[in-house]
Design a protein around this motif. Structure first.
Motif, PDB file in Angstrom:
ATOM      1  N   ASP A  58      50.417  42.104  29.362  1.00  0.00           N
ATOM      2  CA  ASP A  58      50.573  40.670  29.078  1.00  0.00           C
ATOM      3  C   ASP A  58      49.272  40.014  28.632  1.00  0.00           C
ATOM      4  OD1 ASP A  58      53.279  40.777  29.767  1.00  0.00           O
ATOM      5  OD2 ASP A  58      52.868  40.368  31.880  1.00  0.00           O
ATOM      6  N   GLY A  59      48.535  40.698  27.743  1.00  0.00           N
ATOM      7  CA  GLY A  59      47.363  40.093  27.132  1.00  0.00           C
ATOM      8  C   GLY A  59      46.101  40.121  27.948  1.00  0.00           C
ATOM      9  N   VAL A  60      46.112  40.797  29.091  1.00  0.00           N
ATOM     10  CA  VAL A  60      44.896  40.927  29.902  1.00  0.00           C
ATOM     11  C   VAL A  60      44.660  42.405  30.208  1.00  0.00           C
ATOM     12  CG1 VAL A  60      45.242  38.660  30.953  1.00  0.00           C
ATOM     13  CG2 VAL A  60      46.067  40.713  32.133  1.00  0.00           C
ATOM     14  N   ILE A  61      43.428  42.732  30.555  1.00  0.00           N
ATOM     15  CA  ILE A  61      43.135  44.076  31.042  1.00  0.00           C
ATOM     16  C   ILE A  61      43.377  44.069  32.540  1.00  0.00           C
ATOM     17  CG2 ILE A  61      41.357  45.821  31.381  1.00  0.00           C
ATOM     18  CD1 ILE A  61      40.166  45.022  28.711  1.00  0.00           C
ATOM     19  N   ALA A  62      44.453  44.733  32.944  1.00  0.00           N
ATOM     20  CA  ALA A  62      44.827  44.748  34.354  1.00  0.00           C
ATOM     21  C   ALA A  62      43.908  45.640  35.163  1.00  0.00           C
ATOM     22  CB  ALA A  62      46.279  45.199  34.501  1.00  0.00           C
ATOM     23  N   GLU A  63      43.434  46.716  34.532  1.00  0.00           N
ATOM     24  CA  GLU A  63      42.550  47.640  35.247  1.00  0.00           C
ATOM     25  C   GLU A  63      41.803  48.479  34.222  1.00  0.00           C
ATOM     26  OE1 GLU A  63      42.874  50.566  39.179  1.00  0.00           O
ATOM     27  OE2 GLU A  63      44.519  49.255  38.589  1.00  0.00           O
ATOM     28  N   ALA A  64      40.529  48.763  34.494  1.00  0.00           N
ATOM     29  CA  ALA A  64      39.717  49.563  33.585  1.00  0.00           C
ATOM     30  C   ALA A  64      38.726  50.383  34.392  1.00  0.00           C
ATOM     31  CB  ALA A  64      38.976  48.676  32.580  1.00  0.00           C
ATOM     32  N   GLY A  65      38.360  51.536  33.836  1.00  0.00           N
ATOM     33  CA  GLY A  65      37.398  52.386  34.509  1.00  0.00           C
ATOM     34  C   GLY A  65      37.555  53.822  34.062  1.00  0.00           C
ATOM     35  N   PRO A  66      36.933  54.757  34.770  1.00  0.00           N
ATOM     36  CA  PRO A  66      37.083  56.174  34.425  1.00  0.00           C
ATOM     37  C   PRO A  66      38.543  56.593  34.544  1.00  0.00           C
ATOM     38  CG  PRO A  66      35.280  55.838  35.993  1.00  0.00           C
ATOM     39  CD  PRO A  66      36.025  54.548  35.912  1.00  0.00           C
ATOM     40  N   PRO A  67      39.001  57.472  33.664  1.00  0.00           N
ATOM     41  CA  PRO A  67      40.424  57.842  33.697  1.00  0.00           C
ATOM     42  C   PRO A  67      40.848  58.479  35.013  1.00  0.00           C
ATOM     43  CG  PRO A  67      39.185  59.240  32.172  1.00  0.00           C
ATOM     44  CD  PRO A  67      38.299  58.117  32.537  1.00  0.00           C
ATOM     45  N   GLY A  68      39.950  59.230  35.654  1.00  0.00           N
ATOM     46  CA  GLY A  68      40.307  59.855  36.917  1.00  0.00           C
ATOM     47  C   GLY A  68      40.678  58.854  37.982  1.00  0.00           C
TER      48      GLY A  68
END
Length: 259
Positions: free
Chosen positions: A230-240
């Motif tokens: 919905d137009g925001v980054i809900a979560e970000a970081g290393p894929p693991g």
């Protein structure tokens, strides 16, 4: 001895907003990708992933916020404390350093494969045709299609056309590559050949932002993933971390459907 200042990230997206009519597509996006990093954007359809990618190379202007590539604001400049949109020819000059591969292949049907790869460096950058043709031949070898140089797009499979589109983008010698769901238009049995080319490109140290629905591919190739909802980054970081143990319930819901 003083430490050297840290190099700026190759991509820095700062508080970017974008609306289409009454639909707020992007809502204050912040995202960075270091030099040589592969960042994958995941999320459900309509989350704003492709729009964000188009804002990075100024195919669409941001309503608010700034995108910087290699430390330079893209599509705008600051004058007297205010930001102004650049003229289109100046935006095009900036865009020449940012390669983009779309869902569709967008090859010129009347040109051979080799001419498709050579066209932009000769026409846009004014580079010598002989030099460009030599580089194009090397790129066709890199994507495994050297034998198709004289073929026309209609004679190629979808996977082959997408690999040619990647070679064409690389012919401009970009500092950054953007991929907008590069396998979504392909038959399932052709997806692997395109993903293999992108994996090989990642191994060369090319900085890439990739919008993809291939979660396993993101797990293998990305240094960073960002899940948009919905137009925001809900979560970000290393894929693991993000893909194995997401904290946001919206991300858990998306991954439950995608995996």
């Amino acid at each position: 001895m003083d430490a050297l200042p840290a190099a700026p990230p190759m991509v820095a997206v700062t508080d970017v907003w974008k609306a289409r009519g009454r639909n707020q597509v992007l809502r204050g996006i912040n995202l960075e990708a270091a030099r040589g990093e592969v960042a994958c954007l995941l999320g459900p359809s309509g989350a704003g992933k492709s729009t964000l990618l188009r804002c990075v190379n100024a195919l669409e202007p941001c309503d608010r916020g700034i995108v910087r590539v290699d430390g330079t604001a893209i599509g705008c400049e600051e004058r007297g404390g205010r930001w102004y949109r650049l003229r289109e020819r100046d935006v095009s000059r900036q865009r020449a350093g940012i390669g983009m591969v779309f869902q569709g292949f967008n090859l010129f049907p009347h040109m051979t494969v080799l001419d498709n790869v050579c066209d932009a460096p000769v026409r846009v950058l004014g580079q010598p045709r002989t030099e460009v043709r030599e580089r194009a031949q090397r790129l066709l070898e890199q994507v495994g299609l050297a034998e198709k140089a004289a073929a026309y797009p209609r004679q190629l499979s979808g996977g082959q056309q997408q690999r040619i589109a990647i070679a064409r983008a690389l012919a401009m010698q970009p500092k950054l590559m953007l991929f907008d769901e590069p396998t979504s238009a392909l038959d399932p049995h052709l997806v692997g050949e395109v993903l293999d080319v992108i994996k090989a490109l990642a191994a060369t140290g090319m900085t890439m932002l990739i919008v993809t629905h291939e979660v396993q591919f993101a797990r293998e190739v990305a240094g960073r993933v960002a899940v948009m909802v919905d137009g925001v980054i809900a979560e970000a970081g290393p894929p693991g971390a993000v893909l194995r143990d997401p904290k946001d319930p919206r991300v858990r819901s998306f991954l439950a459907r995608a995996l």
